[in-house]
Scaffold this active site. Structure first.
Site, PDB file in Angstrom:
ATOM      1  N   GLU A  10       2.253  -8.570  29.475  1.00  0.00           N
ATOM      2  CA  GLU A  10       2.092  -9.095  28.119  1.00  0.00           C
ATOM      3  C   GLU A  10       1.024  -8.263  27.422  1.00  0.00           C
ATOM      4  O   GLU A  10      -0.093  -8.153  27.918  1.00  0.00           O
ATOM      5  CB  GLU A  10       1.666 -10.559  28.146  1.00  0.00           C
ATOM      6  CG  GLU A  10       1.454 -11.134  26.747  1.00  0.00           C
ATOM      7  CD  GLU A  10       0.499 -12.325  26.721  1.00  0.00           C
ATOM      8  OE1 GLU A  10       0.709 -13.207  25.884  1.00  0.00           O
ATOM      9  OE2 GLU A  10      -0.446 -12.364  27.529  1.00  0.00           O
ATOM     10  N   ASP A  58      -0.536 -11.688  32.358  1.00  0.00           N
ATOM     11  CA  ASP A  58      -1.064 -12.245  31.127  1.00  0.00           C
ATOM     12  C   ASP A  58      -2.152 -11.349  30.542  1.00  0.00           C
ATOM     13  O   ASP A  58      -3.034 -10.885  31.258  1.00  0.00           O
ATOM     14  CB  ASP A  58      -1.642 -13.638  31.420  1.00  0.00           C
ATOM     15  CG  ASP A  58      -2.154 -14.326  30.185  1.00  0.00           C
ATOM     16  OD1 ASP A  58      -1.320 -14.742  29.358  1.00  0.00           O
ATOM     17  OD2 ASP A  58      -3.382 -14.453  30.044  1.00  0.00           O
TER      18      ASP A  58
END
Length: 538
Positions: free
Chosen positions: A270, A201
């Site tokens: 990401e 993330d």
């Protein structure tokens, strides 16, 4: 290539555990619920699952604020439940990827609790602390993505700490080698358990500019970005200094060296930066991440020209890396709503799955995408997302794409014995798994058929890609691998279109993929509304 690298060309099914299946009646999905539905996941024909955070957390950002990286939050179950999930998925031939949120944690994490107490404790330098300016204001102009300044005052230290997201999500100081070592050790814990991959993330947020330089202002006409409206003050700046720093590359190489000790493990990053495609190209490669994805196909722009330009720009920059594509996830409005232009349909839903699964790269499909679920309307009084509450009504947050999976058409959609944590609209219950499994013409059955067919097409799994000139709304390209050459064409409009194939083309249509297909007659391709066309190039 496919056999040696399971992740190359893999279809990865994202599970948002809060909204998948609730087995204990508390209204929140859990790990036993995922275990119970793994047979369903396997029936889709996907290669892997990515599970959004299930770690111990106060849930201020629904698990993306981690208080213990090595334990399961009781809301979701136990470590034993995760071990069971891992074993069952592997028995079904499904790889398991887990979210890792490395750049920040929860303010309830023991590291931060210690760090905030004083300027001279063992964890004092584990977070990004800074003295105020002479007038008491924050040290620079950095803004939080969730609204307002990115600095929070801590009276015990008489300093500010950095939070790029919520104030309860303090940023770790990756300039400190002890932080990097501890972070990698937490990752190793899950690799030792046997997970097959990591979804990283906000991976470009690990490092900040050590000089704390101000971000420059951004002109009004350029205030666009990931999941926020132009009225969010975060959009008012070029984010040159609060993320995507040069030092991040060295950390990714350290992370890759750890992953290489687990030969079957892969990392998917990401990436959201001022130039996400360039950053993705920089971060992905033999010594860095295995795959990367950004938000370029998670925007409102749905045109053949935009998709082609986006993919070609990444292809040119990342000739030796491997992309991953997604058109929906837990952070953005569902694609069938976002890209429908008011004409959402089952044909569009099936086409979008086929399109993203035909680009060069791996694919993330978000739960419910296989059902064609539209964005849910969540009234303000039912909102849970702090992001949505802060920016209502201009931006309604992320709850509309996070509502629970509709397994059946009954009152609670088979998700929970009682009320779920978010309301499930009647429109979703009518599109339930049970209803679609009983309908041979459903989106669900079309997606299952297509993914099964795709497994037999090496060109679609790991072949090269080359776009063909075609007028809007036709997107066309060829894929080539291992002696197989395929033509793929998509009509992105709700009206039928025709396209003249390139001069000298000799194609053999493939019509066993189960989607509304085009037909060729004397060199002209007729595509039905939202139609697709695959052909062997001879």
């Amino acid at each position: 290539m496919k056999k040696d690298n399971w992740w190359r060309g893999a279809v990865i099914y994202q599970i948002y555990p809060r909204s998948f299946l609730d087995t204990n009646g508390d209204g929140v999905g859990d790990l036993p619920g995922i275990v119970e539905k793994l047979d369903y996941v396997a029936s889709l024909g996907v290669d892997a699952i990515w599970i959004s955070p299930f770690f111990k957390s106060p849930m201020a950002d629904f698990g993306y604020d981690i208080a213990d990286y090595r334990d399961v939050d009781p809301l979701f179950g136990t470590l034993a439940d995760f071990d069971r999930l891992l074993a069952r998925a592997h028995a079904l031939g499904i790889k398991v990827m887990i979210d890792q949120v490395l750049s920040h944690c929860s303010a309830e994490h023991p590291w931060f609790r210690e760090s905030r107490e004083s300027r001279d404790n063992p964890k004092a330098d584990w977070y990004v602390w800074a003295d105020p300016k002479e007038d008491g204001t924050p040290p620079n102009n950095w803004m939080s993505l969730f609204g307002g300044v990115a600095w929070r005052w801590e009276p015990r230290r008489e300093q500010y700490y950095l939070h790029n997201f919520l104030a309860s999500q303090p940023d770790l100081n990756f300039h400190n080698p002890q932080v990097r070592e501890a972070t990698l050790d937490n990752v190793k814990f899950w690799l030792d358990k046997g997970v097959d991959g990591l979804r990283l993330d906000a991976i470009n947020f690990c490092f900040h500019d050590a000089q704390l330089r101000d971000n420059p202002p951004k002109p009004k006409d350029k205030r666009v970005g990931r999941g926020f409206s132009p009225d969010n003050p975060y959009a008012y700046q070029y984010h040159w200094y609060n993320n995507t720093q040069p030092e991040n590359v060295g950390f990714l190489e350290d992370l890759r060296r750890l992953l290489d000790r687990y030969p079957d493990a892969a990392a998917l990053g990401e990436i959201s930066s001022e130039d996400s495609l360039a950053t993705t190209a920089e971060y992905v490669g033999d010594r860095r991440l295995h795959m990367g994805y950004s938000f370029e196909l998670l925007t409102d722009d749905f045109s053949a020209a935009y998709i082609r330009a986006t993919v070609e720009r990444l292809e040119a920059a990342m000739a030796h890396g491997w992309p991953c594509w997604a058109v929906s996830n837990h952070d953005v409005q569902r694609a069938v709503t976002r890209w429908s232009g008011g004409h959402a349909s089952p044909q569009l839903a099936a086409q979008l799955v086929a399109l993203v699964c035909s680009l060069r790269g791996s694919v993330c499909l978000y739960q419910g995408e296989e059902l064609g679920l539209p964005e849910a309307e969540v009234p303000f009084e039912a909102l849970q997302d702090p992001y949505g509450k802060a920016f209502w009504p201009n931006f309604k947050g992320r709850d509309g794409c996070r509502t629970p999976m509709p397994w059946t058409g009954d009152e609670h959609a088979g998700f929970s014995p009682g009320l779920g944590w978010l309301p499930i609209p009647a429109e979703h219950r009518a599109m339930s798994v049970a209803a679609q499994e009983a309908d041979p013409a459903s989106v669900l059955n079309a997606v299952r058929g297509f993914l099964t067919w795709r497994r037999r097409q090496p060109a679609l799994q790991y072949g090269a890609i080359a776009f063909l000139d075609a007028p809007e709304p036709v997107l066309a390209f060829r894929r080539d691998a291992g002696g197989q050459s395929l033509l793929a064409a998509f009509n992105l409009s709700p009206e039928a279109v025709e396209w003249t194939l390139p001069s000298g083309s000799s194609v053999q249509a493939l019509d066993d993929h189960g989607l509304p297909a085009g037909q060729v007659d004397e060199g002209r391709l007729r595509l039905p509304p939202r139609g697709v066309f695959y052909a062997r190039i001879e």
